[in-house]
Scaffold this active site. Sequence first.
Site, PDB file in Angstrom:
ATOM      1  CG  HIS A 224      67.633  14.886  14.061  1.00  0.00           C
ATOM      2  ND1 HIS A 224      68.889  14.342  14.010  1.00  0.00           N
ATOM      3  CD2 HIS A 224      66.814  13.927  13.557  1.00  0.00           C
ATOM      4  CE1 HIS A 224      68.825  13.125  13.506  1.00  0.00           C
ATOM      5  NE2 HIS A 224      67.581  12.847  13.207  1.00  0.00           N
TER       6      HIS A 224
ATOM      7  CG  ASP B  92      67.645  18.993   9.890  1.00  0.00           C
ATOM      8  OD1 ASP B  92      67.757  19.718  10.888  1.00  0.00           O
ATOM      9  OD2 ASP B  92      67.566  17.748   9.960  1.00  0.00           O
TER      10      ASP B  92
ATOM     11  CG  HIS C 267      65.322  13.223   9.739  1.00  0.00           C
ATOM     12  ND1 HIS C 267      64.162  13.217   8.979  1.00  0.00           N
ATOM     13  CD2 HIS C 267      65.307  12.058  10.453  1.00  0.00           C
ATOM     14  CE1 HIS C 267      63.482  12.113   9.237  1.00  0.00           C
ATOM     15  NE2 HIS C 267      64.152  11.397  10.110  1.00  0.00           N
TER      16      HIS C 267
ATOM     17  CD  GLU D 214      66.586   3.940  11.854  1.00  0.00           C
ATOM     18  OE1 GLU D 214      66.603   5.155  11.584  1.00  0.00           O
ATOM     19  OE2 GLU D 214      66.072   3.482  12.888  1.00  0.00           O
TER      20      GLU D 214
ATOM     21  CD  GLU E 170      61.838   4.366  11.635  1.00  0.00           C
ATOM     22  OE1 GLU E 170      62.885   4.321  10.970  1.00  0.00           O
ATOM     23  OE2 GLU E 170      61.546   5.302  12.395  1.00  0.00           O
TER      24      GLU E 170
ATOM     25  CB  CYS F 290      60.889   8.425  15.767  1.00  0.00           C
ATOM     26  SG  CYS F 290      61.530   6.809  15.280  1.00  0.00           S
ATOM     27  CB  CYS F 291      57.570   4.341  15.804  1.00  0.00           C
ATOM     28  SG  CYS F 291      58.937   4.015  14.664  1.00  0.00           S
TER      29      CYS F 291
HETATM   30 ZN   LIG Z   1      60.093   5.800  13.809  1.00  0.00          ZN
END
Ligand SMILES: [Zn+2]
Length: 668
Positions: A164, A220, A222, A334, A350, A425-426
């Site tokens: 990441h 990367d 991500h 996910e 998500e 993250c959220c």
């Molecule tokens: Zn998230």
Amino acid sequence: MTDLDASPRAAAPTRVQAGPATPTATAQTAHRPLTGPGAALTEGLLHDWQSRNREASLPLALRQLEVAGNLDNLRAAAAAGDSAEPGAASYHGPVFMDSDVYKTLEAIGWELARDPDSGTGQTLAGFADAAITLLEQAQRPDGYLDSYIQVSGEPRYGRLASSHEMYCAGHLIQAAVALSRTAGQGPGGHEELAKRLLAVAQRVADHLVATFGGQERGLDGHPEVETALAELYRETGQRAYLDLARQFVEQRGHGLAGDSGRGHRYLQDHLPIRDTVTLEGHAVRALYLEAGVTDVASETGDADLLAGSVRRWEDMVATKTYLTGGNGSRHSDEAFGDRFELPPDRAYTETCAAIASFHWSWRLLLATGDARYADLMERLLYNAFGASISTNGQRFFYVNPLQRRYDHVEEDDPARRHEWFSCACCPPNIMRLLASVQHYLASTAGDTLYLHQFTGATVTTPLAGGTLDVAVSADLPWSGEVTVRVTQAPAGPCGLALRVPAWSGSPQLLVNGEPVQATAAQGYLTVTRTWQPGDVLAATFDLTPRWVYPHPRIDAVRGCAAVERGPLVYCFEHVDQADGTDLDDLALVAGSGLTESPATLAEIGRTVLVELDARPVRAGLPDELPFTATAPATDPGPVQRATAVPYFQWDNRDGQPMRVWLPGIMAE
Ligand SMILES: [Zn+2]
């Protein structure tokens, strides 16, 4: 660029002070974001959400970044200097902890422009100052900056599939762009902070250009840096950043991201982007990548690249999107599921995926001018995204299912909202969107101002003939009346365009109370005339509650129906039903009418309830295989009124079961 300029300096783009995703003047887009003062929220639900974000959510983030160790990681990186040995210092949390700091800084950037610091306690500017100082201290002389790699001593870019490093760099860049774009705005001002953070971000970007530019060295795992680099190009005029974004987009699909053990599809590295027809793998990654694809297509005028992104958006909406607008039906990875694999109880959706889809749709809206992108943004905003935050702004969902049973237990999907997560993250992603949400209300094309989302706001933008300044009065999602009062207008004709939401019929537009002819195109109604200060354009959208039915290929909810009202998806919570009702037994009575009633509920506040006829349909619980040679005998109970609440307001009371879809009566 600083000292690693890898390409000639492009002509600086027209400098605008605006929100996220601001294409240059030469970008190939149908619409332009607002320039000048732009939009500001004045009243209504979005205004309340933005205030709550500032007052309740952001202070929580500042505390959590200290408690969870994000800032300690940067301190450790600063202390380690260039001498880190594996295990030389302790590192806290997942490898992408820096990105939580960056998302918070981005939110602070938008907030400082909107509303200066109160000057009490730990101010937002004070936090930003301290965090930027840490980043300056942690950044290596060659521009590299990543606390996990620096503290652990792992080789740089040694395992890009999962490290990441560029994902974090992308969020750093977006934070720097936010502070830079807003530096001159608002009474708070923060030019010095903006300058310092932009310098850090450019050194990081320059290091990426020097390391990866023109090479096949890696990608990367991500995606995120693509859209960030395009934005940094827009902010600085440095063509090398756009070139690297385009390179990363085009290099996808050749195995350059490596393999974290979940395969190339998980990382969107299984097919070149131009050969990709449907979104697959990790939903947030796929959606951030598409935001970058659209940015690159717009800036380079690559119609083929844009057309591919549009086709994938259409495929996603038609086959892989939940009623709430959310994406991702697989907890495993996910990830997006197969087409029509949209189980309500196993929905992952998500929160970050809702935000990423919102970002992508905005870019496609600018690129094409089609209202359908604003329709999806509205669906996301009031449902998949809106539900991720508790009424008090201090609890968050990571996973947003459409059904919750009473015995739900799942480690990656706690039964109720949480204050923070080990993978957080959220929450800060929510904060950066809410802090900037006014930037997504409107745009311009030629001499027309387009209003995409209706809420209490002022909107000011220069048009060719002069400044158009309007005050929008709207109470969506609760009521459908919208008025747009002109407070300043160009001397000549200009257009005011209102989106006709997909859930509403086309309304009659009125100017100063008189019906007017409007031009319909791309989902908008446009009235063009010489506007005078004091003129009022009015429309009433139809919010009558309605049934909604799933396509029969969505097996998981075949035979079910749900309720919507205006942009809101509704759900049934245990607490609102008649005593003794088990939500798992509740079934619809065919042909039931829907009635609505405004209400104010403790712990939820203002709402509109919708009632309908339902009845419990009980079958004896099985003590052997729950499958029989004949349809199970059922015992329908008496008809009762069932009560639905807006989905975004669920789980603010007792934490009991919830469901969006109710089945029809199976057997009498
Ligand atoms: Zn998230």
